[in-house]
Structures are given as structure tokens and as C-alpha cells.
Scaffold this active site. Structure first.
Site, PDB file in Angstrom:
ATOM      1  N   ARG A 177      -1.442  -1.711  -6.930  1.00  0.00           N
ATOM      2  CA  ARG A 177      -1.710  -3.045  -6.517  1.00  0.00           C
ATOM      3  C   ARG A 177      -2.643  -3.903  -7.501  1.00  0.00           C
ATOM      4  O   ARG A 177      -2.501  -4.961  -7.704  1.00  0.00           O
ATOM      5  CB  ARG A 177      -2.267  -2.966  -5.149  1.00  0.00           C
ATOM      6  CG  ARG A 177      -1.180  -2.409  -4.269  1.00  0.00           C
ATOM      7  CD  ARG A 177      -1.587  -2.025  -2.731  1.00  0.00           C
ATOM      8  NE  ARG A 177      -2.475  -2.867  -2.207  1.00  0.00           N
ATOM      9  CZ  ARG A 177      -2.574  -3.873  -1.378  1.00  0.00           C
ATOM     10  NH1 ARG A 177      -0.980  -4.055  -1.036  1.00  0.00           N
ATOM     11  NH2 ARG A 177      -3.425  -4.526  -0.555  1.00  0.00           N
ATOM     12  N   ARG A 222       0.749  -1.257   0.153  1.00  0.00           N
ATOM     13  CA  ARG A 222       0.023  -0.013   0.127  1.00  0.00           C
ATOM     14  C   ARG A 222       0.841   1.366  -0.098  1.00  0.00           C
ATOM     15  O   ARG A 222       2.023   1.068   0.511  1.00  0.00           O
ATOM     16  CB  ARG A 222      -0.954  -0.144   1.226  1.00  0.00           C
ATOM     17  CG  ARG A 222      -1.938  -1.319   1.375  1.00  0.00           C
ATOM     18  CD  ARG A 222      -2.697  -1.252   2.455  1.00  0.00           C
ATOM     19  NE  ARG A 222      -3.453  -2.358   2.443  1.00  0.00           N
ATOM     20  CZ  ARG A 222      -3.102  -3.535   3.138  1.00  0.00           C
ATOM     21  NH1 ARG A 222      -2.086  -3.652   3.474  1.00  0.00           N
ATOM     22  NH2 ARG A 222      -4.015  -4.787   2.952  1.00  0.00           N
ATOM     23  N   TYR A 256      -8.178 -21.100   9.941  1.00  0.00           N
ATOM     24  CA  TYR A 256      -7.486 -22.341   9.669  1.00  0.00           C
ATOM     25  C   TYR A 256      -6.296 -22.156   8.750  1.00  0.00           C
ATOM     26  O   TYR A 256      -5.226 -22.989   8.816  1.00  0.00           O
ATOM     27  CB  TYR A 256      -8.427 -23.490   9.436  1.00  0.00           C
ATOM     28  CG  TYR A 256      -9.271 -24.043  10.203  1.00  0.00           C
ATOM     29  CD1 TYR A 256      -8.724 -24.985  11.108  1.00  0.00           C
ATOM     30  CD2 TYR A 256     -10.614 -23.489  10.225  1.00  0.00           C
ATOM     31  CE1 TYR A 256      -9.582 -25.417  12.048  1.00  0.00           C
ATOM     32  CE2 TYR A 256     -11.537 -23.991  11.287  1.00  0.00           C
ATOM     33  CZ  TYR A 256     -10.921 -25.154  12.235  1.00  0.00           C
ATOM     34  OH  TYR A 256     -11.700 -25.707  13.249  1.00  0.00           O
ATOM     35  N   HIS A 273      -2.208   3.519  -5.260  1.00  0.00           N
ATOM     36  CA  HIS A 273      -2.941   2.205  -4.765  1.00  0.00           C
ATOM     37  C   HIS A 273      -3.331   1.262  -6.084  1.00  0.00           C
ATOM     38  O   HIS A 273      -3.292   0.077  -5.781  1.00  0.00           O
ATOM     39  CB  HIS A 273      -4.096   2.824  -3.721  1.00  0.00           C
ATOM     40  CG  HIS A 273      -4.435   1.701  -2.917  1.00  0.00           C
ATOM     41  ND1 HIS A 273      -5.026   0.416  -3.292  1.00  0.00           N
ATOM     42  CD2 HIS A 273      -4.369   1.478  -1.566  1.00  0.00           C
ATOM     43  CE1 HIS A 273      -5.265  -0.244  -2.029  1.00  0.00           C
ATOM     44  NE2 HIS A 273      -4.852   0.408  -1.142  1.00  0.00           N
ATOM     45  N   HIS A 330      -3.833  -9.118   2.006  1.00  0.00           N
ATOM     46  CA  HIS A 330      -5.346  -9.157   2.273  1.00  0.00           C
ATOM     47  C   HIS A 330      -5.781 -10.407   3.355  1.00  0.00           C
ATOM     48  O   HIS A 330      -5.121 -11.588   3.062  1.00  0.00           O
ATOM     49  CB  HIS A 330      -5.998  -9.523   0.908  1.00  0.00           C
ATOM     50  CG  HIS A 330      -6.157  -8.401  -0.077  1.00  0.00           C
ATOM     51  ND1 HIS A 330      -6.496  -8.337  -1.568  1.00  0.00           N
ATOM     52  CD2 HIS A 330      -5.755  -7.258   0.212  1.00  0.00           C
ATOM     53  CE1 HIS A 330      -6.251  -7.141  -1.777  1.00  0.00           C
ATOM     54  NE2 HIS A 330      -5.966  -6.400  -1.025  1.00  0.00           N
ATOM     55  N   LYS A 345      -2.299  -2.157   7.585  1.00  0.00           N
ATOM     56  CA  LYS A 345      -3.627  -1.984   7.687  1.00  0.00           C
ATOM     57  C   LYS A 345      -4.365  -3.140   8.656  1.00  0.00           C
ATOM     58  O   LYS A 345      -5.168  -2.751   9.273  1.00  0.00           O
ATOM     59  CB  LYS A 345      -4.195  -2.247   6.420  1.00  0.00           C
ATOM     60  CG  LYS A 345      -5.784  -1.727   6.298  1.00  0.00           C
ATOM     61  CD  LYS A 345      -6.397  -1.676   4.783  1.00  0.00           C
ATOM     62  CE  LYS A 345      -7.757  -1.419   4.937  1.00  0.00           C
ATOM     63  NZ  LYS A 345      -8.189  -1.481   3.538  1.00  0.00           N
TER      64      LYS A 345
END
Length: 415
Positions: free
Chosen positions: A341, A249, A374, A338, A364, A276
Site C-alpha cells: 500500500r 489491507r 463535510y 501491508h 484512510h 478497519k
């Protein structure tokens, strides 16, 4: 009056002796006279909890008169009748008074300044100024001189409702976050027991998610040509290419620190507090990314940040600098920092790389909460190969132009 009781005349004429001695007034009250002539009122009593004798000072005579000393004795004996230690009670009252005095000086604006001074170590000066400006505009006119312990959620919410009505939802979100951090700062420093503004953001409409402007994968060669031939200074250009190669970012890229870089292991580790999602993110460094670091070493190797601020060399470049540069290159409304990305994500997905690996590269979080719980892998080994492919792809897209992260050399047009 009993002959054992003290009188003002007896107190005034009492002379010091070689050793200290006491003049009693009964019921535990006496005046201690020291060889140096000092006279001190003392109250002798049994502690309610352990029945041991203790002395409580009522202050010096004649500052504390006989009548005042007797009144304090009366108050102390009244406390003892309720099994309350007068000495403990006095200490508690002093602490309460001190806390009240401190609380009255802890205004919102004072604590806000302390919070921002602390935050300046982790953000650029431009960001700090923007933060303070927003508080001055929307929060401080009403709350500046209120003590921190009197701030309540409805006060802040009422100040932000007009902004919500005007559709300035992103501004509302940022102000909620800043007020929340200020109040949490007060809690962590013992000024509040709890943060009353912790959840104020939940009562406002959420800003709608906007897709960041980006370009198509087939436009990458043109972008590289524009970056390379544009009138950009070395630091700005390096930071844009660094963002492109690492897919982080804009604020994470702008704040890159040298102490986060491990050149031997070829890993850049961004600490959780800069991310973030509040979790540490490791990025494998490609040969092109390392080449960018080598370009920056003569410029900033002796400073904390890889991409230093122009106004404050100890700070870092502003996260909006790359956006301003892209706008000057003619990409206004078409591409923002941005969006680099998104460009990388689209390209890698088109090349059929594992979507989980791509998401890990972009840091993310999985939308599926159970799956996220998991799946704790960061796919680092797979990302090494994927990110090297991406860097090679960027270099190839330069089509003979000299990318700073490439192996063909350096071409910078100074502004």
C-alpha cells in the site's frame, strides 16, 4: 379447633365424586378434589390491582401437607396486606431463580467459546486458533470459570499489566479488543445489562505506530520479476498481485469473497464489518484486477472466497501467507504485504495524483475531524482512472515477465 377447619384425617378420607368439589379451611384456602382422585391446594383471593377473584395453586396433597398449605396461605395474605399480588410475586421469584441458575452456568469460557464460534464465519481458521490461543495463555487461566456477570474491568486490567510492563503493547491491544467483544456478545444476548470492559484499552499505553517495511518505487520491476519467477503457488501469487493492484489491507485482500465482486459494474465492495474503519469501501476493478479474478475462477469460483485456505477450502487464505511468501523471496525486513500500500501511495503521489483521491483509494479517514464530517466523497470516478494507471504501471514494470494480471500470458513455477 373450629368444625369448619380441615384436619389430616378429613383430608385422607375425602373421596372423589362425580364432580369436583372443594373442602375449605377458611381465609381463602381450600382443597379441590377431582373425579380422578387428584387433590390440589388452592388459595382464592382478590387481586390488589383490579379486585378480581383469582386462584393460586399451592401444589398437590399429600405432597404439600395441611401445615405447609396453611403456611403458604399466611405468606400470601401477608403479601396481600402490602398490596402485592402473591401470584405475580411467585412468578417473579421463579424468574429470578431461573435467571440465577442460568447465570451460574454462563462462565466466561463458555461465552468466549460461543463468541468465537460466531466469529469463525468471518475469519480464517488460523486467525480463530490464534485468537483462542491468546485467550488460553493470558485470560482463561484466571477468568475461565468465573460467571460472566462477575467479570469486572479491574480483573482483566490486572491480568494485562504484566504484558504492558514487558512492552507487549500490541498483544495487550488485541486482548482488550477480544475481551471487549466477548462481553459485548454477552450484552447482546441478554446475559448482561452493560459491558464493564468496554473501555479497558484506554488505561494502557498505546502501541507505537511502526512504518511497514516497503521498497522504493524504482524497485517495483525487480519485485515483479521476483514474484513472477519465485516458487509460489497460484493462489498465493494471485493474492499478492491482487493486493498490489487494489491497494487494500492484507486481511481485506485475503478475505475477498466472490459475492463482493460485481464484474458487470467492475466494482469490488468490501462490507463495513470487514473494514478497519467500519465503513463500506468500494474499489474500481481494473482490467488487470479482473484478469486475476479470471485466473482464480477455476480454482475457487465454486467456493465463498476468491483466495481459499489450503487447510479449509471454505475459509480464506491466511493474511500472513503473503508476508511469508515475500520473506521466502528474499524481502524479509524490507517489504511486507501491508507495505504494498505504501509503495502504491508513494508512486501515485510522485505522479501528482490528487492526494484526496489517493487517501480514498487507501480507505484512510481524514485526520481533520471537521473536514472529515463535510467531505463524504469517495472520489470513485477519479479513482477509476487513477487505479487503471496504477495497474498499467505494474504491468509495465513486469518488463516482459508474465504478470498474472497482465495480458502476456501466465508463467507459474510450482513449489
Amino acid at each position: 379447633m373450629s368444625k369448619d377447619k380441615l384436619t389430616d384425617s378429613k383430608l385422607r378420607t375425602a373421596k372423589p365424586e362425580d364432580k369436583e368439589y372443594n373442602l375449605g379451611d377458611g381465609d381463602g384456602l381450600y382443597l379441590r378434589i377431582k373425579p380422578n382422585g387428584n387433590k390440589m391446594w388452592l388459595f382464592n383471593y382478590y387481586r390488589p390491582d383490579n379486585k378480581k377473584r383469582a386462584n393460586l395453586s399451592f401444589g398437590p396433597y399429600p405432597d404439600v401437607t395441611l401445615a405447609a398449605a396453611r403456611e403458604r396461605r399466611r405468606q400470601a395474605r401477608a403479601l396481600l396486606s402490602e398490596n402485592i399480588d402473591p401470584q405475580t410475586y411467585l412468578q417473579e421469584q421463579i424468574a429470578i431463580t431461573k435467571a440465577r441458575d442460568e447465570a451460574s452456568s454462563n462462565t466466561f469460557v463458555k461465552i468466549a467459546r460461543q463468541w468465537l464460534d460466531m466469529k469463525r464465519h468471518d475469519v480464517s481458521e488460523d486467525y480463530a486458533e490464534d485468537t483462542w490461543r491468546s485467550l488460553e495463555m493470558y485470560i482463561l487461566p484466571e477468568l475461565a470459570n468465573k460467571t460472566i456477570d462477575l467479570i469486572r474491568a479491574p480483573m482483566v486490567i490486572s491480568l494485562l499489566r504484566p504484558l504492558e510492563a514487558d512492552g507487549k503493547l500490541e498483544t495487550v491491544r488485541r486482548l482488550c479488543q477480544r475481551v471487549n467483544e466477548i462481553m459485548s456478545y454477552a450484552v447482546n444476548h441478554g446475559l448482561l445489562d452493560a459491558n464493564p470492559c468496554a473501555d479497558i484499552r484506554k488505561v494502557f499505553k498505546k502501541p507505537s505506530k511502526k512504518h511497514m517495511p516497503t521498497i522504493r518505487p524504482d524497485e517495483l520491476p525487480l519485485l515483479m520479476a521476483d514474484i513472477i519467477n519465485g516458487r509460489l503457488d497460484a493462489t498465493t501469487r494471485c493474492q499478492i498481485e491482487w493486493s498490489l493492484h487494489t491497494l487494500v489491507r492484507p486481511n481485506e485482500s485475503a478475505g475477498t469473497r466472490w459475492d463482493e465482486i460485481d464484474l458487470e459494474s467492475k466494482i469490488w465492495t468490501i462490507p463495513a464489518e470487514r473494514m478497519k474503519m467500519d465503513r463500506t469501501h468500494r474499489i474500481p476493478l481494473t482490467k488487470q484486477a479482473i484478469a486475476l479474478l479470471e485466473r482464480m475462477k477455476p480454482i475457487s469460483g465454486h467456493r465463498p472466497h476468491v483466495f481459499p485456505s489450503y487447510r479449509n477450502p471454505l475459509g480464506h487464505i491466511h493474511e500472513q501467507t503473503a508476508n511469508a511468501a515475500l520473506k521466502r523471496l528474499g524481502y524479509g525486513g524490507r517489504l511486507v504485504a501491508h507495505g504494498l500500500r505504501s509503495l502504491g501511495s508513494t508512486t501515485l503521489n510522485e505522479q501528482e495524483f490528487n492526494p484526496d483521491v489517493i487517501e480514498a483509494a487507501l480507505s484512510h479517514a481524514d485526520d481533520n475531524e471537521i473536514r472529515r464530517a463535510y467531505n463524504r466523497s469517495d472520489y470513485f470516478e477519479q479513482r477509476i482512472k487513477m487505479m487503471q494507471w496504477w495497474s498499467d504501471h505494474i504491468e509495465a514494470a513486469a518488463q516482459g515477465w508474465f504478470s498474472l494480471g497482465g495480458s502476456k500470458g501466465l508463467k507459474i513455477v510450482n513449489s
